[in-house]
Design an enzyme around this catalytic site. Structure first.
Site, PDB file in Angstrom:
ATOM      1  CE  LYS A 282       1.227 -16.061  -4.756  1.00 39.01           C
ATOM      2  NZ  LYS A 282       2.492 -14.582  -4.531  1.00 39.01           N
ATOM      3  CD  GLU A 366      12.299  -5.054   0.133  1.00 39.41           C
ATOM      4  OE1 GLU A 366      11.318  -5.097  -1.027  1.00 39.41           O
ATOM      5  OE2 GLU A 366      11.756  -4.316   0.237  1.00 39.41           O
ATOM      6  NE  ARG A 394       9.419  -1.351   1.866  1.00 38.85           N
ATOM      7  CZ  ARG A 394       8.776  -1.912   2.415  1.00 38.85           C
ATOM      8  NH1 ARG A 394       9.060  -3.549   1.188  1.00 38.85           N
ATOM      9  NH2 ARG A 394       8.260  -1.764   3.896  1.00 38.85           N
TER      10      ARG A 394
END
Length: 637
Positions: A282, A366, A394
């Site tokens: 990243k 979640e 969610r």
């Protein structure tokens, strides 16, 4: 002319000579850094997928072959290579490019997926559809940046594995991170694999040589392979994928264009579901991003290119929560914190540093976060679950059946509630107050300012027999506004003149309501502004205030359907209150990206627009006529 200027679509990428590709990658990185330094955006994830995305568009034929990116914030390079490089300066601006894939922008975008862990399910369906229709097309799902920590991805893998004829290539972009280092057992397994990157090549070489020996060779290979499999499972996760029935290719250096193309070509030829495991970094190629320890410039504010220093911003709502939860943690040893791969974005990093043993990052999961929190509460602790408002959608079933049904004391803190703006339709936190209204026993608070956030958060963690929710918007909080009176548990902010109009303002809309009040008073209309603080359940004192006024106007930064105003109206009807009610909130539509202020102006949630509507309505009442329009709900006298 630069190479980027010649790229009008994937065919132009395919036409480039191999020795031009490194220059193309460098130009893309320059464009990413230059653009994000001015306007912000998801820089780190896109720097990490430059070569991977170039290889994808050289091997596969988009849009005939469908490419689904999970998470969608890794789509900048894809946008540039599909003819949108010239529009990149308008990224995340009103009327410009979305920060996520967008069907309205390009035929190369099919899924506008900015909620993680969904790409494999979309891709599974697409590949099956192409197979049933007899179409010679491939589907590619790029999943990474933490998305494999989501349970939905594994549900999809379980089904993809038995779809033997699906021409589906899954690219695992393994950068070891989501926002911050990726959490969980799979992440550990993928990290371990980096210690043995030549395993597949060695195994192939042994297979070829042993199978070339007449008679005993194949049997010897099978025996050796059986012994090696135990070692392979210990060293690397390809055993897990192969046990599911998925062909595994890799690991591959995701920044090596030649290797990446070769791996994708191999996967494309297989004819069934294949996983290509790409190792990426990243922020790759921009030193300031690679050195940024917190999140490799996952989504920085505008910054100085030379130093990498982000431009100073003022104090935001998240900072207020971040400080207060630490104070609560110092006072209450039973308070624990949970987040879903959002430690820094929701401000729990300070709590984590102070109380590491009481902080849990569950990854992009979640649902698990909510039910694990219920378990923590059953075990005698008080969990605080902090996520963006849009992501609580969610976990609705878990809030309803696992937390509320069992009357557990769990506090959910929802950052970026209401209109958020730049991130587009999926990130506006405009659904939470509607879906949570149906949860029995749940209590919902919406602070108007920083003082009320601290106040309500402390009240929320004292509730031990029901879930509580505290929600607040993106950006800086307004100046604190003290009440001029009380009505039950609600704060009265304005009481001026006769009891003509009662404005019931939810959370951040109190600032707007104060502007409305000034305008109404200037027109000679008496006004009361009340902040319920706790909007669920409806305070009986607010019901009585409504009975005393000629008009009630509810204002909320939530979808108008099923929101706080709708529940207030229902409550008033049940109580026999006949005062007309005007409901003002966010229209039930997917809002296109723009600055928050621009969106509020467009949907009429400004002091000027609301005051004008109220004045017109009051005039009609005085004249004995009652206008009813299709856009706004009314409870007539």
């Amino acid at each position: 002319m630069s190479l980027l200027d010649s790229i009008a679509g994937p065919r132009d990428v395919q036409a480039l000579a191999p020795d031009q590709l490194e220059d193309l990658a460098a130009e893309i990185r320059d464009l990413l850094v230059q653009t994000c330094s001015r306007i912000g955006g998801h820089l780190g994830p896109n720097l990490g997928v430059v070569e991977l995305t170039i290889a994808l568009h050289r091997v596969f034929d988009s849009p005939r072959d469908r490419i689904v990116l999970d998470t969608g914030h890794q789509s900048y390079v894809h946008k540039i290579l599909t003819g949108r490089g010239g529009q990149f300066d308008g990224l995340r601006k009103e009327g410009g490019l979305s920060g996520y894939p967008s069907q309205s922008e390009s035929e190369h975008d099919i899924v506008e997926n900015s909620h993680a862990s969904t790409a494999l399910s979309y891709a599974d369906g697409l590949a099956k559809a192409f197979a049933i229709r007899g179409e010679d097309r491939h589907t590619v799902a790029v999943i990474g940046d933490g998305a494999l920590t989501g349970g939905m991805a594994w549900e999809a893998l379980n089904n993809i594995a038995i779809a033997k004829d699906s021409r589906l290539v899954i690219v695992v972009n393994d950068n070891g991170r989501s926002y911050t280092p990726t959490i969980g057992g799979l992440a550990n397994a993928l990290t371990t694999l980096r210690t043995n990157p030549r395993y597949e090549q060695v195994l192939d070489l042994v297979k070829k040589r042993l199978n070339a020996v007449p008679g005993v060779g194949p049997a010897a290979y099978d025996a050796l392979h059986a012994m090696k499999k135990g070692l392979k499972d210990a060293l690397a996760p390809q055993g897990l994928f192969e046990d599911l029935g998925l062909k595994y290719v890799g690991p591959v250096d995701g920044h090596d264009l030649v290797a990446m193309e070769a791996a994708l070509e191999r996967a494309k030829r297989f004819g069934g579901p294949v996983i290509v495991h790409a190792l990426t970094r990243k922020g790759f190629g921009y030193d300031a991003a690679e050195r940024h320890e917190a999140d490799q410039f996952h989504s920085p504010q505008p910054f100085d290119i030379e130093t990498g220093e982000e431009k100073a911003r003022g104090r935001i709502w998240t900072d207020v929560f971040s400080d207060e939860i630490v104070h609560i943690g110092q006072r209450r040893k039973d308070v624990v914190a949970i987040t879903a791969a959002m430690m820094h974005p929701v401000g729990l990093d300070h709590f984590q540093k102070r109380f590491p043993e009481r902080t849990f990052d569950v990854g992009i999961a979640e649902q698990h976060a909510a039910t694990s929190a219920a378990g923590l509460a059953m075990g005698g602790l008080h969990p605080v679950v902090a996520v963006y408002a849009t992501f609580l959608n969610r976990a609705f079933d878990q809030v309803l059946m696992d937390c509320a049904l069992h009357r557990t004391g769990v506090t959910f803190v929802l950052d970026r509630a209401g209109v958020t703006g730049d991130d587009g339709a999926s990130h506006n936190g405009m659904w939470d107050m509607s879906v949570l209204q149906v949860v029995p026993g749940l209590r919902l608070a919406a602070p108007r300012d920083a003082a009320r956030l601290r106040e309500l958060l402390n009240e929320a963690v004292e509730v031990e027999d029901a879930p509580t929710v505290v929600r607040f918007p993106k950006g800086p909080p307004p100046a604190d506004v003290e009440a001029v009176g009380k009505a039950g548990g609600a704060d009265v902010l304005v009481r001026n003149g006769t009891k003509d109009v009662l404005v019931v303002a939810v959370g951040s809309m109190n600032e707007v309501a104060l502007g409305v009040a000034d305008r109404l008073v200037a027109q000679g209309i008496g006004v009361t502004v009340v902040d319920p603080r706790w909007v669920k359940p409806v305070d009986p004192a607010v019901v009585e205030l409504a009975r005393e006024h000629r008009l009630v106007v509810s204002v909320e930064d939530n979808g108008v359907v099923g929101g706080c105003g709708s529940v207030l109206l229902q409550t008033l009807v049940e109580a026999g209150v006949t005062t007309p009610v005007r409901l003002r909130g966010i229209p039930q539509e997917f809002l296109q990206h723009a600055k928050r202020a621009a969106i509020l102006e467009r949907i009429g949630l400004t002091p000027q627009a609301l005051a004008l509507d109220i004045v017109e309505y009051m005039t009609s009442l005085d004249e004995g006529r009652l206008p009813v329009d299709a856009d706004h709900a009314d409870h007539p006298v």
